[in-house]
Design a protein around this motif. Structure first.
Motif, short mmCIF file in Angstrom:
data_model
loop_
_atom_site.label_atom_id
_atom_site.label_comp_id
_atom_site.label_asym_id
_atom_site.label_seq_id
_atom_site.Cartn_x
_atom_site.Cartn_y
_atom_site.Cartn_z
N GLY A 105 0.84 -1.20 0.00
CA GLY A 105 0.00 0.00 0.00
C GLY A 105 0.87 1.25 0.00
N LEU A 106 0.52 2.24 -0.84
CA LEU A 106 1.24 3.52 -0.86
C LEU A 106 0.31 4.60 -0.33
N LEU A 107 0.82 5.41 0.59
CA LEU A 107 0.05 6.54 1.13
C LEU A 107 0.69 7.82 0.61
N LEU A 108 0.01 8.49 -0.32
CA LEU A 108 0.62 9.62 -1.04
C LEU A 108 -0.19 10.89 -0.80
N THR A 109 0.39 12.01 -1.23
CA THR A 109 -0.31 13.29 -1.06
C THR A 109 -1.67 13.26 -1.74
N LYS A 110 -1.74 12.65 -2.91
CA LYS A 110 -2.99 12.67 -3.68
C LYS A 110 -3.94 11.52 -3.37
N GLY A 111 -3.50 10.57 -2.57
CA GLY A 111 -4.40 9.46 -2.25
C GLY A 111 -3.62 8.20 -1.95
N MET A 112 -4.28 7.06 -2.07
CA MET A 112 -3.57 5.82 -1.80
C MET A 112 -3.81 4.79 -2.90
N VAL A 113 -2.84 3.93 -3.08
CA VAL A 113 -2.90 2.85 -4.06
C VAL A 113 -2.56 1.56 -3.33
N LEU A 114 -3.39 0.54 -3.52
CA LEU A 114 -3.19 -0.74 -2.85
C LEU A 114 -3.19 -1.86 -3.87
N LEU A 115 -2.35 -2.85 -3.65
CA LEU A 115 -2.28 -3.99 -4.56
C LEU A 115 -2.04 -5.27 -3.76
N SER A 116 -2.78 -6.32 -4.10
CA SER A 116 -2.55 -7.61 -3.45
C SER A 116 -2.59 -8.72 -4.49
N ASP A 117 -1.91 -9.82 -4.18
CA ASP A 117 -2.05 -11.01 -5.01
C ASP A 117 -3.18 -11.84 -4.41
N THR A 118 -3.41 -13.04 -4.92
CA THR A 118 -4.54 -13.86 -4.45
C THR A 118 -4.14 -15.32 -4.20
N ARG A 119 -2.85 -15.61 -4.24
CA ARG A 119 -2.46 -17.02 -4.12
C ARG A 119 -2.40 -17.45 -2.65
#
Lengths: 241, 241
Positions: free
Chosen positions: A6-20
């Motif tokens: 997860g990235l917490l940035l000035t403009k918002g956040m972006v999250l990424l996960s796998d599923t295995r």
């Protein structure tokens, strides 16, 4: 194994996960590891999980049950909690309680189970915040100095984040960064696998801005992965020693 | 912690190790982890070590003692062994014996100690070979499919090797690859540290071709590290998503 970032940035956040999810190398399944809860405009909460599936599923189930409980209060439901700090506390207490319960069951086999979470989001009029919750329920928080958090198999994908992610990184570049970080991890650890779940939340929107499942064979993801491999090889060739 | 990496290529081999040894985060020292033994033109052997210093130092000391023993035979001295396979067996047996001895001492404290080695080289009229020796004395070997071996903190530095190292990689590019692999590791793990020991052995030379200690602050290494950071950032910017 798992990789979530997860990235917490000035403009918002972006999250990424796998599923295995795997129990041994010969028992591999696909399970969602990213869970989104929203009351659009009022609050948005994303939870990503890593670790023993019996712990993470039970913890998420208990968090959901607490939301639906007719006697839910701001101290028990993450949909009513008045701040992200309170959300992190509820999630941490739930995770720790589940882990204790399951550890008791496993003790007869001299085994133990554990899990971690990333809990992130924003409650209206509050700050956007992102926490990494440890198995014991305590947590740390992403800051300007370290604007990202990782759980699971974090090492292969960290060098790219260290080099390109800054608080001011825009949300398009941020998506690219987490996808390339995942790409390095997928290449090196078989127990991290497609499909992927990607989520973007803009600051102060208090709603999910983008939610995307990236399937195995996704043409855009493959093109990005190949472009990155080429960029690395070309960059390598240009360096003189 | 430690990071050591060895490449086994068509034209020869390149080895790189760090020198940081720590007992806790508050007790950090510099110890050599690369040991070179040669009878120029006849044989060259490089050993790199990772793990508990008491195990690795004692193992190297016993290997040296066996070489100097007036009753040394091709079964006991790596300087007399008739093939690299035999060298790996002697090193593996020595490592396993030392580990057992030290484990017995530590058992009273319910602790244990362990170590791994990369053993590489060439005996005249034999093949150039590279082995990774496990704490129990068994080993695996680098092949054309996987022309590199790593011990210690291997994850941060693996993506670059996966992408650029092939058996036909030339020895200049190979040095660049191991140095950049080390650079990614140094950035991410404080317990891997300068100075570095670099060694290049050309195929069939049966002698050390280049031996270089790279000190902290080395201008060439820093320039390469910065060029790589820039190449990564530029490559990242050029990719469209």
């Amino acid at each position: 194994m798992t990789y979530c970032v997860g990235l917490l940035l000035t403009k918002g956040m972006v999250l990424l996960s796998d599923t295995r999810t795997n129990a041994g190398l010969d028992n591999i399944s696909t399970y969602r590891k990213m869970f989104l809860f929203e009351d659009p405009g009022e609050r948005v909460i994303a939870i990503m999980t890593a670790g023993s599936l019996s712990v993470t599923q039970t913890a998420i189930a208990r968090l959901r049950a607490a939301m639906k409980d007719p006697e839910a209060t701001p101290d028990t439901s993450i949909l009513q909690a008045q701040s992200m700090l309170k959300v992190a506390e509820i999630a941490g207490n739930t995770l720790a309680a589940v882990r204790r319960d399951i550890d008791e069951k496993l003790a007869v086999m001299r085994q133990s189970a554990s899990a971690t979470m990333i809990v992130a989001g924003q409650v209206r009029r509050g700050d956007m915040r992102m926490f990494l919750i440890y198995p014991e329920g305590n947590f740390i928080e992403a800051t300007e100095d370290t604007p990202f958090l990782q759980i699971g198999e974090h090492k292969y994908g960290k060098p790219i984040l260290d080099r390109v992610v800054r608080p001011e990184t825009d949300l398009m570049d941020a998506q690219k960064a987490v996808l390339l970080s995942m790409d390095s991890t997928l290449r090196s650890n078989l127990s991290v696998g497609m499909p992927l779940d990607l989520c973007v939340i803009e600051r102060d929107a208090c709603r999910v801005g983008l939610r995307r499942r990236i399937e195995a064979g996704d043409a855009d993801f493959r093109a990005m992965s190949e472009a990155w491999s080429n960029a690395l090889r070309e960059g390598f060739q240009r360096i003189t020693n």
